[in-house]
Design an enzyme around this catalytic site. Structure first.
Site, PDB file in Angstrom:
ATOM      1  N   LYS A 112       0.832  -1.221   0.000  1.00 39.35           N
ATOM      2  CA  LYS A 112       0.000   0.000   0.000  1.00 39.35           C
ATOM      3  C   LYS A 112       0.864   1.267   0.000  1.00 39.35           C
ATOM      4  CE  LYS A 112      -2.410  -0.936   3.757  1.00 39.35           C
ATOM      5  NZ  LYS A 112      -1.827  -2.229   4.164  1.00 39.35           N
ATOM      6  N   ARG A 148      -9.491   0.708   9.069  1.00 39.20           N
ATOM      7  CA  ARG A 148      -9.023  -0.653   9.323  1.00 39.20           C
ATOM      8  C   ARG A 148     -10.036  -1.449  10.128  1.00 39.20           C
ATOM      9  NH1 ARG A 148      -3.170   0.425   8.931  1.00 39.20           N
ATOM     10  NH2 ARG A 148      -1.917  -1.417   9.274  1.00 39.20           N
ATOM     11  N   ARG A 154      -0.141  -9.445  13.100  1.00 35.03           N
ATOM     12  CA  ARG A 154      -0.711  -8.387  12.248  1.00 35.03           C
ATOM     13  C   ARG A 154      -1.576  -8.986  11.145  1.00 35.03           C
ATOM     14  NH1 ARG A 154       4.155  -5.416  10.178  1.00 35.03           N
ATOM     15  NH2 ARG A 154       2.692  -3.948   9.269  1.00 35.03           N
ATOM     16  N   ARG A 178      11.278  -1.957  10.688  1.00 37.09           N
ATOM     17  CA  ARG A 178      10.277  -1.596  11.700  1.00 37.09           C
ATOM     18  C   ARG A 178      10.179  -2.692  12.756  1.00 37.09           C
ATOM     19  NH1 ARG A 178       5.049   0.054   8.241  1.00 37.09           N
ATOM     20  NH2 ARG A 178       4.106  -1.089   9.952  1.00 37.09           N
TER      21      ARG A 178
HETATM   22  P1  AMP Z   1       0.885   0.510   8.946  1.00 39.27           P
HETATM   23  O1  AMP Z   1       2.092   1.324   8.700  1.00 39.27           O
HETATM   24  O2  AMP Z   1      -0.305   0.981   8.171  1.00 39.27           O
HETATM   25  O3  AMP Z   1       1.127  -0.977   8.782  1.00 39.27           O
HETATM   26  O4  AMP Z   1       0.505   0.720  10.486  1.00 39.27           O
HETATM   27  C1  AMP Z   1       1.399   0.356  11.527  1.00 39.27           C
HETATM   28  C2  AMP Z   1       0.644   0.183  12.824  1.00 39.27           C
HETATM   29  O5  AMP Z   1       0.015   1.436  13.183  1.00 39.27           O
HETATM   30  C3  AMP Z   1      -0.493  -0.832  12.786  1.00 39.27           C
HETATM   31  O6  AMP Z   1      -0.043  -2.160  12.997  1.00 39.27           O
HETATM   32  C4  AMP Z   1      -1.370  -0.320  13.925  1.00 39.27           C
HETATM   33  O7  AMP Z   1      -0.823  -0.648  15.196  1.00 39.27           O
HETATM   34  C5  AMP Z   1      -1.270   1.195  13.756  1.00 39.27           C
HETATM   35  N1  AMP Z   1      -2.307   1.704  12.831  1.00 39.27           N
HETATM   36  C6  AMP Z   1      -2.119   2.289  11.611  1.00 39.27           C
HETATM   37  N2  AMP Z   1      -3.279   2.625  11.047  1.00 39.27           N
HETATM   38  C7  AMP Z   1      -4.248   2.228  11.908  1.00 39.27           C
HETATM   39  C8  AMP Z   1      -5.667   2.269  11.877  1.00 39.27           C
HETATM   40  N3  AMP Z   1      -6.350   2.792  10.837  1.00 39.27           N
HETATM   41  N4  AMP Z   1      -6.329   1.770  12.959  1.00 39.27           N
HETATM   42  C9  AMP Z   1      -5.675   1.260  14.020  1.00 39.27           C
HETATM   43  N5  AMP Z   1      -4.344   1.167  14.094  1.00 39.27           N
HETATM   44  C10 AMP Z   1      -3.618   1.651  13.053  1.00 39.27           C
END
Ligand code: AMP
Length: 215
Positions: A13, A88, A171, A160
């Site tokens: 993404k 999400r 996840r 990360r």
């Molecule tokens: P990402 O970079 O989108 O994979 O997000 C990393 C982490 O941030 C996720 O595993 C969640 O812990 C948190 N996070 C990001 N976006 C959301 C969302 N829309 N709702 C809840 N947690 C989020």
């Protein structure tokens, strides 16, 4: 143009978003990136979110919805924006629907990126990010020119915390349980487009998405 990119962690993404925002001249709103910046800056929100993020769990809806509702008021969002990693949960999608209704905004497309699970795992373990600009790389599929150094800003690349194998499984499970229901949610609204992205170059996938959006 208002777009949502939906897909499991590791679907690409972030990578596709970076290409699409250049093509459509709209900002990318990545809730994960906003949270990581808050963690880095040690803000109150970042401190609250860090525990959830490191465990691979979702940050509570009220924190995330607050972030997005404020961000889309910014001047650079006046011609639209691309949401990456939000919504999400069904609760977040409902909240977003209400925000759009109140602000008289229209969601144009939801792109559902489909990638096989074994491919996801490899992409996540290979992923590296720039500490300075947040740029995305992958040691298998999209390496930087110089190992460990960002091509764009020469910042140091890092893995990360939540891309370590033990957290990845959680996840993916959280995605299947809490986020995948959004596929039917947006299908029912006739706004969802599937894009199979297990194979093909980044450019080919981006072209597929652009063809859909351009329709
Ligand atoms: P990402 O970079 O989108 O994979 O997000 C990393 C982490 O941030 C996720 O595993 C969640 O812990 C948190 N996070 C990001 N976006 C959301 C969302 N829309 N709702 C809840 N947690 C989020």
């Amino acid at each position: 143009m208002i777009l949502i990119l939906l897909g499991p962690p590791g679907a690409g993404k972030g990578t596709y978003s970076q290409r699409l925002i250049e093509a459509y001249k709209i900002p990318q709103i990545s809730t994960g990136e906003i949270l990581r910046t808050s963690v880095k800056n040690g803000t109150e929100m970042g401190t609250k979110a860090k525990g959830y993020m490191d465990k691979g769990l979702l940050v509570p809806d009220e924190i995330i919805v607050g972030i997005v509702s404020e961000r889309i008021k910014d001047a650079d969002c006046k011609n639209g924006f691309l949401l990456d990693g939000f919504p999400r949960t069904v609760e977040q999608a409902n909240a977003l629907g209400l925000i759009f209704e109140k602000s008289k905004l229209k969601l144009d497309s939801v792109i559902n990126i489909i990638v096989k699970e074994d491919v996801l795992f490899k992409r996540l373990t290979g992923r590296r990010m720039c500490k300075v600009c947040g740029g995305n790389y992958n040691i298998y599929t999209l390496p930087s020119k110089v190992e460990g150094v960002c091509d764009k800003c020469e910042g140091a690349l890092y893995q990360r915390e939540d891309d370590k194998p033990e957290t990845i499984e959680r996840r993916l499970k959280v995605y299947a349980e809490q986020t995948a229901p959004l596929i039917n949610y947006y299908k029912d609204k006739n706004i969802l487009h599937d894009v199979v992205a297990s194979e093909g170059s980044i450019e080919e996938i981006v072209e597929k998405i652009k063809t859909i959006i351009g329709k």
